[in-house]
Scaffold this motif. Structure first.
Motif, PDB file in Angstrom:
ATOM      1  N   ALA A  47      26.315   3.844  -6.559  1.00  0.00           N
ATOM      2  CA  ALA A  47      27.041   4.976  -7.139  1.00  0.00           C
ATOM      3  C   ALA A  47      26.202   5.686  -8.190  1.00  0.00           C
ATOM      4  CB  ALA A  47      28.353   4.494  -7.757  1.00  0.00           C
ATOM      5  N   THR A  48      25.374   4.932  -8.891  1.00  0.00           N
ATOM      6  CA  THR A  48      24.466   5.546  -9.860  1.00  0.00           C
ATOM      7  C   THR A  48      23.053   5.231  -9.425  1.00  0.00           C
ATOM      8  OG1 THR A  48      24.530   3.579 -11.235  1.00  0.00           O
ATOM      9  CG2 THR A  48      26.060   5.334 -11.807  1.00  0.00           C
ATOM     10  N   PRO A  49      22.141   6.120  -9.659  1.00  0.00           N
ATOM     11  CA  PRO A  49      20.762   5.868  -9.243  1.00  0.00           C
ATOM     12  C   PRO A  49      20.201   4.626  -9.933  1.00  0.00           C
ATOM     13  CG  PRO A  49      21.061   8.137 -10.024  1.00  0.00           C
ATOM     14  CD  PRO A  49      22.318   7.401 -10.299  1.00  0.00           C
ATOM     15  N   LEU A  50      19.369   3.920  -9.192  1.00  0.00           N
ATOM     16  CA  LEU A  50      18.736   2.743  -9.764  1.00  0.00           C
ATOM     17  C   LEU A  50      17.880   3.155 -10.958  1.00  0.00           C
ATOM     18  CD1 LEU A  50      17.672   0.853  -6.537  1.00  0.00           C
ATOM     19  CD2 LEU A  50      19.581   0.353  -8.034  1.00  0.00           C
ATOM     20  N   GLY A  51      17.941   2.356 -11.995  1.00  0.00           N
ATOM     21  CA  GLY A  51      17.162   2.645 -13.180  1.00  0.00           C
ATOM     22  C   GLY A  51      17.847   3.602 -14.142  1.00  0.00           C
ATOM     23  N   ALA A  52      19.044   4.109 -13.753  1.00  0.00           N
ATOM     24  CA  ALA A  52      19.748   5.031 -14.641  1.00  0.00           C
ATOM     25  C   ALA A  52      20.295   4.259 -15.837  1.00  0.00           C
ATOM     26  CB  ALA A  52      20.891   5.714 -13.902  1.00  0.00           C
ATOM     27  N   VAL A  53      20.312   4.884 -16.966  1.00  0.00           N
ATOM     28  CA  VAL A  53      20.801   4.265 -18.188  1.00  0.00           C
ATOM     29  C   VAL A  53      22.175   4.837 -18.510  1.00  0.00           C
ATOM     30  CG1 VAL A  53      20.328   3.910 -20.644  1.00  0.00           C
ATOM     31  CG2 VAL A  53      18.438   4.003 -19.014  1.00  0.00           C
ATOM     32  N   ALA A  54      23.121   3.930 -18.803  1.00  0.00           N
ATOM     33  CA  ALA A  54      24.472   4.382 -19.140  1.00  0.00           C
ATOM     34  C   ALA A  54      24.463   5.079 -20.498  1.00  0.00           C
ATOM     35  CB  ALA A  54      25.420   3.186 -19.169  1.00  0.00           C
ATOM     36  N   SER A  55      25.336   6.051 -20.632  1.00  0.00           N
ATOM     37  CA  SER A  55      25.439   6.779 -21.895  1.00  0.00           C
ATOM     38  C   SER A  55      25.993   5.851 -22.974  1.00  0.00           C
ATOM     39  CB  SER A  55      26.350   7.984 -21.730  1.00  0.00           C
ATOM     40  OG  SER A  55      27.681   7.540 -21.537  1.00  0.00           O
ATOM     41  N   PRO A  56      25.751   6.141 -24.243  1.00  0.00           N
ATOM     42  CA  PRO A  56      26.295   5.301 -25.315  1.00  0.00           C
ATOM     43  C   PRO A  56      27.820   5.175 -25.254  1.00  0.00           C
ATOM     44  CG  PRO A  56      24.630   6.779 -26.194  1.00  0.00           C
ATOM     45  CD  PRO A  56      24.861   7.180 -24.763  1.00  0.00           C
ATOM     46  N   ALA A  57      28.502   6.268 -24.896  1.00  0.00           N
ATOM     47  CA  ALA A  57      29.963   6.216 -24.795  1.00  0.00           C
ATOM     48  C   ALA A  57      30.392   5.263 -23.682  1.00  0.00           C
ATOM     49  CB  ALA A  57      30.520   7.610 -24.544  1.00  0.00           C
ATOM     50  N   ALA A  58      29.672   5.285 -22.570  1.00  0.00           N
ATOM     51  CA  ALA A  58      29.991   4.383 -21.457  1.00  0.00           C
ATOM     52  C   ALA A  58      29.737   2.929 -21.852  1.00  0.00           C
ATOM     53  CB  ALA A  58      29.167   4.750 -20.232  1.00  0.00           C
ATOM     54  N   LYS A  59      28.678   2.690 -22.616  1.00  0.00           N
ATOM     55  CA  LYS A  59      28.387   1.327 -23.071  1.00  0.00           C
ATOM     56  C   LYS A  59      29.496   0.800 -23.971  1.00  0.00           C
ATOM     57  CE  LYS A  59      23.351   1.390 -22.808  1.00  0.00           C
ATOM     58  NZ  LYS A  59      22.099   1.309 -23.569  1.00  0.00           N
ATOM     59  N   VAL A  60      30.005   1.635 -24.861  1.00  0.00           N
ATOM     60  CA  VAL A  60      31.089   1.231 -25.757  1.00  0.00           C
ATOM     61  C   VAL A  60      32.336   0.922 -24.946  1.00  0.00           C
ATOM     62  CG1 VAL A  60      32.650   2.046 -27.566  1.00  0.00           C
ATOM     63  CG2 VAL A  60      30.196   2.422 -27.772  1.00  0.00           C
ATOM     64  N   GLU A  61      32.628   1.776 -23.966  1.00  0.00           N
ATOM     65  CA  GLU A  61      33.804   1.578 -23.122  1.00  0.00           C
ATOM     66  C   GLU A  61      33.696   0.274 -22.341  1.00  0.00           C
ATOM     67  OE1 GLU A  61      35.796   3.937 -19.434  1.00  0.00           O
ATOM     68  OE2 GLU A  61      35.114   5.164 -21.116  1.00  0.00           O
ATOM     69  N   ILE A  62      32.519  -0.020 -21.804  1.00  0.00           N
ATOM     70  CA  ILE A  62      32.296  -1.265 -21.064  1.00  0.00           C
ATOM     71  C   ILE A  62      32.443  -2.460 -22.000  1.00  0.00           C
ATOM     72  CG2 ILE A  62      30.541  -2.629 -19.858  1.00  0.00           C
ATOM     73  CD1 ILE A  62      29.533   0.087 -18.694  1.00  0.00           C
ATOM     74  N   ALA A  63      31.876  -2.368 -23.198  1.00  0.00           N
ATOM     75  CA  ALA A  63      31.974  -3.464 -24.168  1.00  0.00           C
ATOM     76  C   ALA A  63      33.428  -3.716 -24.555  1.00  0.00           C
ATOM     77  CB  ALA A  63      31.137  -3.153 -25.403  1.00  0.00           C
ATOM     78  N   GLN A  64      34.190  -2.643 -24.796  1.00  0.00           N
ATOM     79  CA  GLN A  64      35.591  -2.803 -25.171  1.00  0.00           C
ATOM     80  C   GLN A  64      36.403  -3.415 -24.028  1.00  0.00           C
ATOM     81  OE1 GLN A  64      36.872   1.022 -26.689  1.00  0.00           O
ATOM     82  NE2 GLN A  64      36.286   0.461 -28.769  1.00  0.00           N
ATOM     83  N   ALA A  65      36.106  -3.034 -22.800  1.00  0.00           N
ATOM     84  CA  ALA A  65      36.811  -3.604 -21.651  1.00  0.00           C
ATOM     85  C   ALA A  65      36.522  -5.106 -21.550  1.00  0.00           C
ATOM     86  CB  ALA A  65      36.401  -2.892 -20.367  1.00  0.00           C
ATOM     87  N   GLY A  66      35.282  -5.496 -21.812  1.00  0.00           N
ATOM     88  CA  GLY A  66      34.930  -6.914 -21.792  1.00  0.00           C
ATOM     89  C   GLY A  66      35.627  -7.690 -22.894  1.00  0.00           C
ATOM     90  N   ILE A  67      35.694  -7.105 -24.070  1.00  0.00           N
ATOM     91  CA  ILE A  67      36.376  -7.747 -25.193  1.00  0.00           C
ATOM     92  C   ILE A  67      37.866  -7.904 -24.876  1.00  0.00           C
ATOM     93  CG2 ILE A  67      37.083  -7.441 -27.605  1.00  0.00           C
ATOM     94  CD1 ILE A  67      34.350  -5.991 -27.995  1.00  0.00           C
ATOM     95  N   GLU A  68      38.467  -6.858 -24.326  1.00  0.00           N
ATOM     96  CA  GLU A  68      39.893  -6.924 -23.989  1.00  0.00           C
ATOM     97  C   GLU A  68      40.166  -7.980 -22.926  1.00  0.00           C
ATOM     98  OE1 GLU A  68      41.813  -3.203 -23.120  1.00  0.00           O
ATOM     99  OE2 GLU A  68      41.133  -2.295 -24.988  1.00  0.00           O
TER     100      GLU A  68
END
Length: 184
Positions: A47-68
């Motif tokens: 879905a995303t190109p290989l080697g693509a870096v997630a945006s800072p907002a996406a990283k925060v959202e992923i981290a919060q989902a993991g914490i939840e």
């Protein structure tokens, strides 16, 4: 009688071998169902190109989902127990607690076990389900969550209650651990 039984078994085995060997000599049809008749599928693309870096907002959202997800699992196990489990639900969670919270919980368990117990009481237990995460604030290596739960009592005081629990999490050596859990 035994000889007749052995003779029947031998006849069945020979007949089964004969059927099996005949089936293995049947010609294989090429076409429908053969691997060469299956059309090639297009290659799967991520879905995303290989080697693509997630945006800072996406990283925060992923981290919060993991914490939840971690907090939900912890609360359901922390809040579910029975009078016959001998506080195993809390002991199983020790690896997910900070050293301070684990020490406090061990003291609570020891005190509860030290109380004299008479005859085995009638079964009672509580099953806790997380309904939602009401508040989630994450900053650096700490997080505070307020989690709404549904608690179903079984036994003499059966019924359903709704109760919030406030969790304080700390990130220690790259892993989130619960530092405090307070039922409201």
């Amino acid at each position: 009688m035994l000889i007749v039984f052995i003779l029947v078994i031998i006849i069945v085995m020979v007949w089964g071998f004969w059927i099996w060997s005949k089936a293995s000599r049947l010609p294989v049809a090429v076409g429908v169902g053969s691997p060469s008749a299956i059309p090639a599928l297009p290659p799967v693309r991520p879905a995303t190109p290989l080697g693509a870096v997630a945006s800072p907002a996406a990283k925060v959202e992923i981290a919060q989902a993991g914490i939840e997800a971690f907090a939900r699992s912890f609360v359901e196990r922390y809040g579910s127990f029975s009078n016959q489990s001998k506080y195993e639900n809390l002991e199983d969670l020790y690896p997910f607690m900070t050293a301070r919270f684990q020490k406090d919980t061990e003291a609570t368990v020891s005190a509860a076990r030290a109380k004299p117990s008479g005859a085995l009481p009638e079964y009672s237990g509580v099953t806790t389900r997380v309904m939602s995460v009401k508040k989630n604030s994450v900053s650096g290596n700490s997080a505070q969550l307020i989690i709404a739960t549904q608690r179903q009592n079984s036994g003499t005081n059966s019924g359903i209650t709704y109760q919030d629990i406030e969790l304080t999490l700390l990130k220690i050596e790259g892993q989130w651990k619960v530092d405090e859990a307070t039922w409201e």
